[in-house]
Design a protein around this motif. Structure first.
Motif, PDB file in Angstrom:
ATOM      1  N   GLU A   8      25.386  27.171  14.940  1.00 29.85           N
ATOM      2  CA  GLU A   8      26.487  27.614  15.806  1.00 29.85           C
ATOM      3  C   GLU A   8      26.099  27.237  17.235  1.00 29.85           C
ATOM      4  OE1 GLU A   8      29.683  29.138  15.590  1.00 29.85           O
ATOM      5  OE2 GLU A   8      29.506  28.698  17.728  1.00 29.85           O
ATOM      6  N   THR A   9      26.904  26.355  17.820  1.00 24.77           N
ATOM      7  CA  THR A   9      26.551  25.906  19.173  1.00 24.77           C
ATOM      8  C   THR A   9      27.000  26.885  20.251  1.00 24.77           C
ATOM      9  OG1 THR A   9      28.578  24.596  19.173  1.00 24.77           O
ATOM     10  CG2 THR A   9      26.517  23.445  18.628  1.00 24.77           C
ATOM     11  N   PHE A  10      27.958  27.714  19.918  1.00 27.82           N
ATOM     12  CA  PHE A  10      28.444  28.683  20.908  1.00 27.82           C
ATOM     13  C   PHE A  10      28.160  30.103  20.421  1.00 27.82           C
ATOM     14  CE2 PHE A  10      32.140  30.909  23.106  1.00 27.82           C
ATOM     15  CZ  PHE A  10      31.585  30.836  24.362  1.00 27.82           C
ATOM     16  N   THR A  12      27.296  33.803  20.858  1.00 23.83           N
ATOM     17  CA  THR A  12      27.439  34.765  21.956  1.00 23.83           C
ATOM     18  C   THR A  12      27.035  36.166  21.518  1.00 23.83           C
ATOM     19  OG1 THR A  12      29.735  35.078  21.317  1.00 23.83           O
ATOM     20  CG2 THR A  12      29.317  33.508  23.092  1.00 23.83           C
ATOM     21  N   HIS A  13      26.459  36.250  20.342  1.00 28.18           N
ATOM     22  CA  HIS A  13      26.089  37.576  19.827  1.00 28.18           C
ATOM     23  C   HIS A  13      24.634  37.658  19.420  1.00 28.18           C
ATOM     24  CE1 HIS A  13      30.148  39.272  19.690  1.00 28.18           C
ATOM     25  NE2 HIS A  13      30.514  38.023  19.478  1.00 28.18           N
ATOM     26  N   GLU A  14      23.876  36.625  19.740  1.00 28.39           N
ATOM     27  CA  GLU A  14      22.492  36.588  19.276  1.00 28.39           C
ATOM     28  C   GLU A  14      21.546  36.424  20.450  1.00 28.39           C
ATOM     29  OE1 GLU A  14      24.912  34.540  18.156  1.00 28.39           O
ATOM     30  OE2 GLU A  14      25.291  35.280  16.136  1.00 28.39           O
ATOM     31  N   HIS A  35      26.431  39.901   5.635  1.00 29.62           N
ATOM     32  CA  HIS A  35      27.638  39.111   5.905  1.00 29.62           C
ATOM     33  C   HIS A  35      27.360  37.614   5.790  1.00 29.62           C
ATOM     34  CE1 HIS A  35      25.751  39.535   9.912  1.00 29.62           C
ATOM     35  NE2 HIS A  35      26.059  38.271   9.971  1.00 29.62           N
ATOM     36  N   HIS A 197      31.387  44.969   9.490  1.00 31.48           N
ATOM     37  CA  HIS A 197      32.687  44.309   9.441  1.00 31.48           C
ATOM     38  C   HIS A 197      32.862  43.554   8.128  1.00 31.48           C
ATOM     39  CE1 HIS A 197      30.807  40.431  10.092  1.00 31.48           C
ATOM     40  NE2 HIS A 197      30.155  40.915  11.134  1.00 31.48           N
ATOM     41  N   ARG A 241      28.545  45.974  19.581  1.00 33.72           N
ATOM     42  CA  ARG A 241      28.998  44.579  19.394  1.00 33.72           C
ATOM     43  C   ARG A 241      30.206  44.543  18.498  1.00 33.72           C
ATOM     44  NH1 ARG A 241      27.531  40.562  21.655  1.00 33.72           N
ATOM     45  NH2 ARG A 241      25.695  40.726  22.931  1.00 33.72           N
TER      46      ARG A 241
ATOM     47  N   GLY B 629      30.774  24.867  15.802  1.00 31.83           N
ATOM     48  CA  GLY B 629      31.113  25.781  16.877  1.00 31.83           C
ATOM     49  C   GLY B 629      31.650  25.077  18.109  1.00 31.83           C
ATOM     50  N   ILE B 655      40.136  30.682  21.323  1.00 30.40           N
ATOM     51  CA  ILE B 655      39.014  31.487  20.851  1.00 30.40           C
ATOM     52  C   ILE B 655      39.456  32.933  20.722  1.00 30.40           C
ATOM     53  CG2 ILE B 655      38.096  31.928  23.200  1.00 30.40           C
ATOM     54  CD1 ILE B 655      35.265  31.372  21.879  1.00 30.40           C
ATOM     55  N   ARG B 658      36.411  38.320  20.628  1.00 27.38           N
ATOM     56  CA  ARG B 658      35.108  38.720  20.107  1.00 27.38           C
ATOM     57  C   ARG B 658      34.099  37.575  20.132  1.00 27.38           C
ATOM     58  NH1 ARG B 658      32.138  41.895  16.724  1.00 27.38           N
ATOM     59  NH2 ARG B 658      31.234  40.252  15.474  1.00 27.38           N
ATOM     60  N   ALA B 659      34.577  36.383  19.864  1.00 23.16           N
ATOM     61  CA  ALA B 659      33.662  35.253  19.809  1.00 23.16           C
ATOM     62  C   ALA B 659      33.154  34.863  21.192  1.00 23.16           C
ATOM     63  CB  ALA B 659      34.335  34.058  19.134  1.00 23.16           C
ATOM     64  N   LEU B 660      33.795  35.381  22.236  1.00 21.74           N
ATOM     65  CA  LEU B 660      33.304  35.105  23.593  1.00 21.74           C
ATOM     66  C   LEU B 660      32.188  36.053  23.982  1.00 21.74           C
ATOM     67  CD1 LEU B 660      36.311  34.502  26.012  1.00 21.74           C
ATOM     68  CD2 LEU B 660      34.471  32.913  25.509  1.00 21.74           C
ATOM     69  N   GLY B 661      32.054  37.149  23.261  1.00 20.24           N
ATOM     70  CA  GLY B 661      31.038  38.138  23.598  1.00 20.24           C
ATOM     71  C   GLY B 661      31.529  39.518  23.245  1.00 20.24           C
ATOM     72  N   SER B 739      33.452  34.032  15.579  1.00 19.65           N
ATOM     73  CA  SER B 739      32.014  34.247  15.525  1.00 19.65           C
ATOM     74  C   SER B 739      31.533  34.299  14.087  1.00 19.65           C
ATOM     75  CB  SER B 739      31.721  35.557  16.225  1.00 19.65           C
ATOM     76  OG  SER B 739      30.460  35.989  15.905  1.00 19.65           O
ATOM     77  N   MET B 740      30.359  33.737  13.824  1.00 17.09           N
ATOM     78  CA  MET B 740      29.803  33.787  12.470  1.00 17.09           C
ATOM     79  C   MET B 740      29.184  35.138  12.183  1.00 17.09           C
ATOM     80  SD  MET B 740      28.050  30.050  12.180  1.00 17.09           S
ATOM     81  CE  MET B 740      27.900  30.080  10.395  1.00 17.09           C
ATOM     82  N   LYS B 741      28.763  35.800  13.239  1.00 20.53           N
ATOM     83  CA  LYS B 741      28.082  37.091  13.046  1.00 20.53           C
ATOM     84  C   LYS B 741      29.070  38.227  13.101  1.00 20.53           C
ATOM     85  CE  LYS B 741      23.453  37.189  12.833  1.00 20.53           C
ATOM     86  NZ  LYS B 741      22.458  38.194  12.585  1.00 20.53           N
TER      87      LYS B 741
END
Lengths: 241, 741
Positions: A8-10, A12-14, A35, A197, A241, B629, B655, B658-661, B739-741
């Motif tokens: 993942e290049t973008f 924002t959660h890690e 997940h 989620h 988060r 991504g 986007i 959530r995927a922005l932060g 977002s993947m997470k």
């Protein structure tokens, strides 16, 4: 060589800022709420060299500003700690922030060496109660707690993370206990609550495996707020988060 | 305390840029000074919202004046509610009532009236079928058989040959700074200077200047009907905005070109506003009120269009593009409090597609301003960003506006001949089919060799592609030269041209659509095995692809370089031709919303895209093919060389929040870093949508609840609920980074 599940290049959660996130293939936990079940198997994924990942980092450099960088996640990153040592050493040498997202289940000399070239650890402590931890992850939490203690000893920056799952990890007494356990850790920069989620549910279907939490509800606002209130008693900086 | 303007060259010659250079005071602070809407503004906007609701309920057009051919002075003054309006002036005598402008083409006006249940006055029709000639009629007198064939096959589409070309930005600020009388005086000097042998060129120029002087008189006459005297310069902020608006309004009344952009006015207004504030003649609240009221006027601008037009340019857009911020060449930034005030209007009045707010982004802009922009983007999805560092450095000028979506035009001394785009996947299919159109089997390009049986060979395909391209570009240039010759002759933009220098730098803007489809197709041919399935006439109907291939949008040089070279080679072809009136050819990678319609007209392609399936918009990668991504996707687009596409390279980025932060603060920081990073890579344009897919689905089901839901499409914004079902679905299919997470 690294066994990579995906990139993942973008991210924002890690970790802080924008991250290049390398999701590693293979995991030693079997979290009920996983997940990314497609990362569990040690087989599969794509082989990549450190150099290839360094190239990706270089391409992304203008996006990192002062905060972003490289995060290795999973799967479980530590299963490939030897290869990661090479990657993180090279990344750090070039000035990239290195962040390790882990369940903290392995602490040996290789892990210790890896931590020397790691700027930040994102540590998931999935339950404070040993029995519940076993239920939730099919593994003991004892190595994880030992890992956390080691990070404290070497004063390594870490973000503690906690996945909040109704009926599994939201028991108030254990949340209190979790907070109390870590409250004196000076190396904790922030605590993150990750509400359970359902975004990964489709992967169970694709893989044709049973999803043990298919009927589990996501936490309500109230449940999230309760957990937040408890953690805020123990930590200065708590995020949802 | 009476502040006077700093003196400069601008007093001696017409030079608004010089005025800005000496008088604009950059503001490096934050948004804390901003004010909400005034009571008057709220009341006025409520009336407008009601009218907009009525317009939507009436099927998209509230009313049409089917009798009066529009000019600057054709209609009596119109008001929304006079006592609430600080800035006055409407295109017709009533808000949202559309005027007819048959100079572009009588058929489209007639059809547009019919589409909305009206009938064009027979007298007007007779006038244009018996006595007068329109731009459209003139073009078809001159078009070759070949151009007609290209037009109907769709290899070249969206040509402004049955409607007005638009794209010319008058420097409306000139009226504010100099007053009409001075502008007339200067044009008279220019007129007097055009003497000597009366060649075609001289005669035309003299006639045009004459028209321009007449237009300046008309602006004055129009303003006088509202009770204003524009002969002299504006004296305060309210007049400054009003004068500029009148000039712009005159253009919007006379012309209905697809995009009639505003230019760059916010910094200019700021000089007057801050002067009034410093002198104690204006409060912060009143300053915001003036801007909000100006914006309300822009939101009510309407042009009469056929329903069919919606297929190319969905959502009834007008592209009243206002470009704000950016840097001076001397290193000072141009952010002013009024840049903030323009953005604030999106909160005070709610999100809206128009005016098309364009932030000229520089890495050197203050962090506070960048964060405010990002916040507004996240909250409204109503802003687009263009790379000022890149454009300013290459063009070497700093006072420019963006025309339409992505086209840079120097204020006051540059103009553009706009000309839609060529369907690049069709060009490739022509190359694979011996120059025959894949749908009609008509030969469009002579001398194209057949491809060998079985799997396609990359080098052989490229050889025929190059031949095909060369021929297509030749036809394209011919069509454009005819169109603009006729537009100058039959639908000259006298108002805009009166507000530009007499001797102009002219650009002719060409375009391409379907870049990612062709890049992926060629990548498939090169790296996988692609075998065409042909019908009995030997025309490709589908392709069998064996093996994987690199796809544009994953920051993979193997295919990204193909995309880059496609753009470079098109641009090189353009340079080989003689362009009308000495214009310089430029190229855009921009589709507006026509990517849906172009796709519909295009057969299956070697990348696996099925016949009829939409293209990706602008320079975007194809939906769902970017798997690493957002940044990998952005980096692929950033490789397109802006120097080969000086008319702009459009990228639309969607986007989920959530995927922005996780937090608002993270989202803002990450969006700022994302834009900074992308532009650092020398990319030119980014549309930013921060939206949940669920919101869009809900809006599709309950449009009445989302009248102001705005999304950025290809270089402009639209009300999502105004899009056709097809366009809505295309937006949904478009890659939403999650977002993947």
């Amino acid at each position: 060589m690294l066994q990579v599940h995906s990139i993942e290049t973008f991210g924002t959660h890690e970790g802080p800022g924008i991250r290049l996130v390398i999701f590693m293939q293979g995991c030693n936990f079997r979290c009920l709420y996983c997940h990314n079940p497609d990362t569990r198997s040690l087989k599969g994924g794509t082989k990549m060299s450190s150099e290839e990942i360094i190239e990706l980092l270089k391409k992304q450099k203008p996006y990192f500003k002062d905060t972003g960088g490289l995060t290795v996640s999973g799967g479980e990153s530590l299963l490939q700690r030897k290869a990661l040592l090479d990657l993180f050493t090279k990344a750090k040498k070039l000035g990239f922030n290195t962040t390790l997202d882990t369940n903290g289940s392995i602490l040996d000399d290789d892990t210790k060496k890896l931590l020397e070239v790691t700027d930040l650890v994102l540590l998931d402590v999935k339950h404070i109660d040993p029995v519940w931890h076993q239920t939730v992850t099919s593994a003991s939490n004892e190595p994880t707690l030992r890992f956390a203690k080691y990070l404290k000893e070497i004063n390594k920056s870490m973000w503690l993370r906690y996945v909040l799952v109704p009926g599994y990890t939201n028991q108030k007494e254990f949340l209190e206990k979790w907070g109390a356990h870590f409250k004196d850790y000076k190396n904790i920069d922030r605590v993150e609550i990750l509400p359970f989620h359902t975004y990964g549910f489709y992967k169970y279907k694709e893989l044709g495996i049973e999803n043990p939490l298919s009927d589990c509800p996501v936490p309500t606002e109230k449940e999230i707020q309760e957990a937040l209130t408890i953690f805020e008693k123990y930590f200065k900086s708590v995020y949802v988060r | 305390m009476n502040k006077v303007f700093q003196k400069g060259e601008w007093e001696k010659v017409i030079d608004v840029r010089d005025f800005l250079y000496h008088n604009l005071i950059p503001y490096s602070g934050g948004a804390e000074f901003l004010k909400g809407p005034s009571e008057k503004t709220k009341k006025l906007w409520d009336i407008c919202k009601n009218l907009l609701k009525k317009e939507a309920a009436a099927g998209g057009v509230l009313d049409i004046d089917t009798k009066t051919i529009a000019t600057a002075v054709s209609h009596k003054p119109g008001y929304i509610k006079k006592d609430l309006e600080l800035i006055v002036g409407l295109q017709t005598n009533e808000p949202l009532k559309r005027a007819i402008k048959p100079y572009g083409g009588i058929q489209v006006v007639e059809q547009a009236c019919e589409d909305y249940g009206k009938k064009l006055d027979p007298k007007v029709k007779k006038l244009f079928t018996t006595y007068l000639k329109s731009h459209n009629q003139a073009i078809f007198d001159a078009y070759t058989e070949e151009i007609r064939k290209y037009r109907s096959s769709g290899v070249i589409t969206g040509l402004p040959d049955n409607y007005a070309r638009g794209r010319i930005i008058g420097d409306y600020r000139r009226v504010t700074l100099y007053g009409i009388d001075r502008l007339i005086e200067e044009k008279k000097k220019d007129h007097a200077g055009k003497t000597g042998s009366m060649t075609d060129t001289e005669i035309r120029e003299r006639e045009e200047i004459g028209e321009e002087i007449h237009a300046l008189d008309l602006i004055k006459e129009m303003a006088a009907s509202y009770g204003f005297d524009l002969s002299k310069p504006a004296q305060n902020a309210k007049e400054a905005i009003q004068w500029t608006y009148f000039a712009y309004l005159a253009a919007l009344k006379e012309q209905d070109g697809a995009a009639i952009s505003l230019g760059s006015v916010s910094g200019f207004f700021d000089i007057y506003i801050e002067k009034d504030i410093a002198e104690g003649n204006l409060t912060q609240e009143q300053a915001q009120e003036l801007i909000d009221q100006f914006i309300i006027k822009l939101r009510l601008v309407r042009q009469l269009r056929m329903k069919e037009y919606d297929q190319i340019y969905a959502g009834d857009p007008t592209w009243l593009t206002e470009s704000l911020a950016g840097m001076f060449l001397d290193g000072r930034h141009k952010v002013t409090k009024t840049s903030y005030r323009f953005l604030q209007s999106l909160y005070n009045l709610g999100a809206a597609p128009e005016p098309n707010i364009t932030v000229l982004w520089s890495e050197k802009l203050s962090q506070k301003f960048k964060e405010f922009c990002a916040k507004v983007s996240i909250d409204t999805s109503s802003i687009q960003y263009e790379n000022d560092d890149l454009m300013r450095e290459i063009a070497n000028f700093d006072d420019y506006g963006i025309s339409c979506c992505v086209s840079q035009q120097k204020m006051g001394s540059q103009m553009q001949y706009f000309g839609a785009r060529s369907n690049l996947p069709k060009v490739l299919l022509l190359a694979l089919n011996q120059g025959k159109d894949e749908n009609a089997a008509v030969v469009l390009v002579p001398g194209i060799s057949p491809q060998p049986e079985r799997a396609l060979d990359f080098n052989k395909v490229m050889a025929e592609y190059k031949k095909t391209l060369s021929y297509v570009v030749k036809v394209y240039v011919n069509a454009m030269n005819i169109i603009h010759y006729m537009h100058d002759k039959y639908y000259f933009e006298r108002v805009q041209m009166a507000l530009l220098d007499t001797d102009l730098d002219r650009l002719m803007a060409f375009g391409i659509a379907g870049l990612s489809v062709v890049a992926d197709s060629l990548s498939a041919i090169k790296y996988a095995k692609v075998t065409p399935i042909r019908d009995e006439d030997g025309i490709t109907k589908d392709f069998v692809i064996e093996g994987d291939f690199p796809k544009y949008g994953n920051d993979d040089d193997r295919v990204d370089n193909i995309a880059k070279e496609l753009v470079d080679s098109f641009n090189e072809e353009l340079k080989k031709h003689q362009i009308y009136r000495g214009a310089k050819p430029t190229l855009s990678v921009l589709t507006i919303t026509s990517n849906v319609m172009y796709g519909k007209k295009t057969g299956a392609t070697p990348d696996g895209r099925a016949s009829g399936e939409p293209f990706a918009p602008g320079a975007n990668p194809m939906h769902g093919r970017d798997s690493r991504g957002a940044i990998a996707s952005l980096n692929s687009v950033a490789k397109i060389d802006y120097k080969s596409a000086r008319d702009g390279v459009s990228n639309t980025f969607s986007i989920v929040p959530r995927a922005l932060g996780a937090t608002k603060e993270e989202q803002t920081d990450n969006l700022v870093a994302l834009i900074d990073g992308y532009f650092h890579k020398k990319a030119q344009h980014l549309n930013v949508n921060v939206l949940n897919r669920e919101t869009l689905l809900r809006a599709m089901a309950h449009p009445e609840e989302y009248p102001q839901l705005t999304i950025r499409v290809s270089g402009y914004a639209v009300n999502f609920v105004k899009l056709s079902r097809e366009h809505q679905q295309e937006v949904l299919a478009r890659t939403f980074f999650e977002s993947m997470k």
